[in-house]
Design an enzyme around this catalytic site. Structure first.
Site, PDB file in Angstrom:
ATOM      1  N   TYR A 101       0.858  -1.187   0.000  1.00 35.38           N
ATOM      2  CA  TYR A 101       0.000   0.000   0.000  1.00 35.38           C
ATOM      3  C   TYR A 101       0.892   1.233   0.000  1.00 35.38           C
ATOM      4  CZ  TYR A 101      -3.151   3.677   1.438  1.00 35.38           C
ATOM      5  OH  TYR A 101      -3.871   4.852   1.466  1.00 35.38           O
ATOM      6  N   GLU A 185      -3.021   7.499  -4.458  1.00 33.38           N
ATOM      7  CA  GLU A 185      -3.016   6.263  -3.672  1.00 33.38           C
ATOM      8  C   GLU A 185      -2.921   5.067  -4.613  1.00 33.38           C
ATOM      9  OE1 GLU A 185      -5.850   4.864  -0.136  1.00 33.38           O
ATOM     10  OE2 GLU A 185      -6.736   4.474  -2.091  1.00 33.38           O
TER      11      GLU A 185
END
Ligand code: GDP
Ligand code: MN
Length: 376
Positions: A101, A185
């Site tokens: 992530y 992101e």
């Protein structure tokens, strides 16, 4: 505004981040043809401006082109958290060895950006962050210094990401800066079995204040779910709908905000925030009244103007013209002060419109409109 995954993917690719080959369509039949061109086996992904598509059944691997068509047919039209799926992206599947992530997000309170990264990315990142916060590294990024290779190495080390991700971390920062984004992101950023670092998903939120530089993404603004907000934005008005019953119009954001406070202090709830701006013309006043009066929740409107660049007589003229055009059925309380207030008040007095009342002070006007809106 939030970009769709396929748009974010395009930006990442332009900045040299590896992404799977992919194509977008709104047709299941076309999905079959795209799958064939991509080699048969594909990932079919719902294009909606919300996350959690995987868990909602909006991301699915199809073994061959006919399966891609069936899967696309199932996903198109699906509802994911209130977002209807209008398009699917078909992507070449990737053999995942590890999911990471990575994100850069604006930290307004700190006046900096924050790099958030974890070696345990994927669909369960929220649970990881909640149950084991240590598994998620949070590194402040000074906007003036940005993410240099050294900074990227620091982020990767803190999160336990492999060294090959350093280059990608720098490129993602370049996406943020050069594309005017407030958020970039990637979840998951994956290491493939072949050892390459690939962005399998992407979320980019652009800064609306830079929209004039980002015309390629069009004016399709998902930020305005409310039809009145969309109508106001189309007229160039700064309007935010709230859930009360008093319509509030003022010139200047500071004045409008204090007007909201004063109305609330009088026991009524503002129905909206509408700033017609410093140099508002009669036309703008009319457009503003139009928007506020079309909200069925509004029971009375407070127009609070402190004349500056725009003199109060021009504002009064705008109010009268708007009232003549719109023929409202709801009362208006008007408080005019500042530049040419005497002349402006006289104009409204002369006309003596039955629905337009004047109160010379802001507190008094707020009390009056609160009484009107909460009566009977
Ligand atoms: P989200 O649920 O909206 O965040 O959608 P994602 O694009 O992140 O997809 C959800 C999950 O699907 C990812 O975390 C991956 O595990 C999986 N996934 C997506 N693309 C591929 C792929 O090409 N191959 C494999 N094996 N899994 C994939
Ligand atoms: Mn994802």
């Amino acid at each position: 505004m939030d970009l769709y995954e396929h748009q974010a993917r395009e930006l990442l690719a332009e900045h040299g981040v590896l992404v799977p080959r992919a194509e977008v369509t709104d047709s299941a039949a076309q999905a079959r043809r795209i799958a064939r061109a991509l080699g048969g086996r594909v990932v079919v992904k719902a294009q909606v401006r919300t996350g959690g598509r995987g868990k909602a059944g909006g991301v699915s691997i199809a073994a061959d082109p006919p399966a891609a068509e069936r899967t696309a047919r199932r996903i198109l039209g699906m509802d994911i958290k209130g977002h209807r799926v209008g398009k699917v992206m078909l992507a070449e599947p990737v053999d995942i060895d590890a999911e990471f992530y990575v994100s850069y997000v604006l930290d307004r309170a700190a006046g900096r950006f924050l790099a958030i990264a974890s070696a345990e990315g994927g669909m369960d990142i929220e649970e990881v962050a909640a149950s084991r916060p240590d598994a998620v590294a949070r590194i402040p990024v000074d906007p003036a210094e940005g993410v240099t290779p050294a900074k990227a190495a620091e982020i990767a080390a803190a999160a336990g990401l492999p060294p090959q991700t350093v280059d990608v971390l720098v490129r993602l920062w370049q996406v943020l800066v050069r594309e005017d984004a407030l958020l970039v992101e990637v979840n998951p950023l994956v290491r493939t079995r072949q050892g390459r670092i690939v962005a399998l998903d992407g979320k980019v939120t652009l800064d609306d204040n830079a929209r004039f530089r980002q015309a390629r993404w069009g004016s399709d603004d998902p930020g305005h779910h409310d039809p009145l907000e969309a109508a106001a934005a189309a007229k160039g008005l700064n309007y935010v709908r709230l859930d009360g019953e008093v319509g509030v119009i003022g010139n200047g954001a500071g004045l409008v905000m204090s007007t909201l406070d004063v109305v609330a202090g009088c026991g009524a709830r503002p129905a909206n925030f509408l700033d017609i701006g410093g140099g508002a013309s009669a036309e703008v006043m009319a457009a503003g009244l139009d928007v506020v009066l079309s909200d069925p929740a509004v029971r009375a409107v407070l127009v609070n103007v402190f004349g500056g660049i725009t003199a109060c007589d021009a504002v009064a003229d705008g109010i009268l013209r708007a009232v003549d055009r719109i023929r409202p059925a709801k009362p208006l309380v008007v408080r005019l002060d500042g530049n040419n207030a005497v002349r402006g008040r006289a104009l409204l007095d002369e006309r003596a419109h039955p629905l337009v009342q004047q109160v010379p002070t802001m507190d008094g006007a707020a009390r009056r409109v609160a009484d009107l809106a909460t009566a009977g």
